[in-house]
Design a protein around this motif. Structure first.
Motif, PDB file in Angstrom:
ATOM      1  N   THR A 103       0.833  -1.203   0.000  1.00  0.00           N
ATOM      2  CA  THR A 103       0.000   0.000   0.000  1.00  0.00           C
ATOM      3  C   THR A 103       0.867   1.251   0.000  1.00  0.00           C
ATOM      4  O   THR A 103       2.077   1.192   0.250  1.00  0.00           O
ATOM      5  CB  THR A 103      -0.897   0.058   1.251  1.00  0.00           C
ATOM      6  OG1 THR A 103      -0.063   0.231   2.402  1.00  0.00           O
ATOM      7  CG2 THR A 103      -1.738  -1.189   1.387  1.00  0.00           C
ATOM      8  N   ALA A 104       0.244   2.380  -0.235  1.00  0.00           N
ATOM      9  CA  ALA A 104       0.894   3.664   0.010  1.00  0.00           C
ATOM     10  C   ALA A 104       1.016   3.811   1.529  1.00  0.00           C
ATOM     11  O   ALA A 104       0.446   3.017   2.293  1.00  0.00           O
ATOM     12  CB  ALA A 104       0.049   4.793  -0.578  1.00  0.00           C
ATOM     13  N   SER A 105       1.714   4.814   1.986  1.00  0.00           N
ATOM     14  CA  SER A 105       1.874   5.043   3.421  1.00  0.00           C
ATOM     15  C   SER A 105       0.500   5.288   4.060  1.00  0.00           C
ATOM     16  O   SER A 105      -0.283   6.088   3.567  1.00  0.00           O
ATOM     17  CB  SER A 105       2.795   6.249   3.645  1.00  0.00           C
ATOM     18  OG  SER A 105       3.023   6.420   5.015  1.00  0.00           O
ATOM     19  N   LEU A 106       0.226   4.560   5.140  1.00  0.00           N
ATOM     20  CA  LEU A 106      -1.060   4.681   5.840  1.00  0.00           C
ATOM     21  C   LEU A 106      -0.865   5.373   7.183  1.00  0.00           C
ATOM     22  O   LEU A 106       0.186   5.247   7.817  1.00  0.00           O
ATOM     23  CB  LEU A 106      -1.665   3.288   6.079  1.00  0.00           C
ATOM     24  CG  LEU A 106      -1.969   2.458   4.838  1.00  0.00           C
ATOM     25  CD1 LEU A 106      -2.375   1.038   5.238  1.00  0.00           C
ATOM     26  CD2 LEU A 106      -3.069   3.117   4.022  1.00  0.00           C
ATOM     27  N   THR A 107      -1.887   6.086   7.627  1.00  0.00           N
ATOM     28  CA  THR A 107      -1.884   6.681   8.958  1.00  0.00           C
ATOM     29  C   THR A 107      -1.893   5.557   9.985  1.00  0.00           C
ATOM     30  O   THR A 107      -2.654   4.596   9.832  1.00  0.00           O
ATOM     31  CB  THR A 107      -3.135   7.562   9.149  1.00  0.00           C
ATOM     32  OG1 THR A 107      -3.168   8.526   8.109  1.00  0.00           O
ATOM     33  CG2 THR A 107      -3.142   8.242  10.494  1.00  0.00           C
ATOM     34  N   PRO A 108      -1.059   5.627  11.023  1.00  0.00           N
ATOM     35  CA  PRO A 108      -1.064   4.559  12.035  1.00  0.00           C
ATOM     36  C   PRO A 108      -2.462   4.356  12.621  1.00  0.00           C
ATOM     37  O   PRO A 108      -3.075   5.285  13.139  1.00  0.00           O
ATOM     38  CB  PRO A 108      -0.085   5.066  13.094  1.00  0.00           C
ATOM     39  CG  PRO A 108       0.816   5.989  12.358  1.00  0.00           C
ATOM     40  CD  PRO A 108      -0.053   6.639  11.307  1.00  0.00           C
ATOM     41  N   GLU A 109      -2.969   3.143  12.497  1.00  0.00           N
ATOM     42  CA  GLU A 109      -4.323   2.799  12.923  1.00  0.00           C
ATOM     43  C   GLU A 109      -4.476   1.296  12.752  1.00  0.00           C
ATOM     44  O   GLU A 109      -3.674   0.655  12.084  1.00  0.00           O
ATOM     45  CB  GLU A 109      -5.343   3.542  12.043  1.00  0.00           C
ATOM     46  CG  GLU A 109      -6.786   3.311  12.405  1.00  0.00           C
ATOM     47  CD  GLU A 109      -7.139   3.823  13.790  1.00  0.00           C
ATOM     48  OE1 GLU A 109      -7.524   2.984  14.622  1.00  0.00           O
ATOM     49  OE2 GLU A 109      -7.002   5.025  14.042  1.00  0.00           O
TER      50      GLU A 109
END
Length: 141
Positions: A103-109
């Protein structure tokens, strides 16, 4: 009226004490035995087993990208249905049948996800983290 109440009470007592149901003896409910649960079939081919054990999914990297892997050499198509993304994201297949998506960079979650393989929605066999939901269980990345 009093005789009717006594007869009704006696009948109710018979139903709760009686060890038979429809003329058959009541069968005890067997306890859940983990030994009876289905087991995962693994290959005895050492090379295939070594490759199978190296599969890491999901792999969360320091830059926030996540790599999903699914090993299925016979699949015609595979994708990842990621929570918060409208459409499943297609995966690419290598010559050994390993399907991969980064994936592209994801928000930490915590993100729920499912694989979509040839129209079916299997869970990630490599990820024991599962979001409990009776209608749509998913793994957590």
């Amino acid at each position: 009226m009093r005789n009717f109440n006594l007869a009704l009470l006696a009948c109710a007592a018979c139903l709760t004490i009686s060890p038979t149901v429809h003329g058959q003896a009541a069968q005890p409910v067997p306890p859940v035995n983990p030994g009876n649960l289905p087991r995962k079939i693994v290959s005895i081919d050492p090379a295939a087993r070594a490759r199978d054990m190296q599969v890491r999914s999901p792999e969360v990297k320091a830059d926030g990208t996540v790599t999903f892997r699914y090993l299925n050499p016979t699949a015609k198509s595979a994708a990842v249905a990621l929570e918060g993304v409208a459409d499943p994201m297609p995966m690419t297949r290598d010559e050994n049948g390993m399907w991969t998506l980064t994936t592209a960079s994801l928000t930490p979650e915590y993100y729920g996800y499912r694989f979509v393989v040839d129209g079916e929605r299997p869970m990630d066999p490599r990820n024991p983290s599962v979001r409990q939901n009776l209608q749509n269980p998913s793994n957590i990345a």
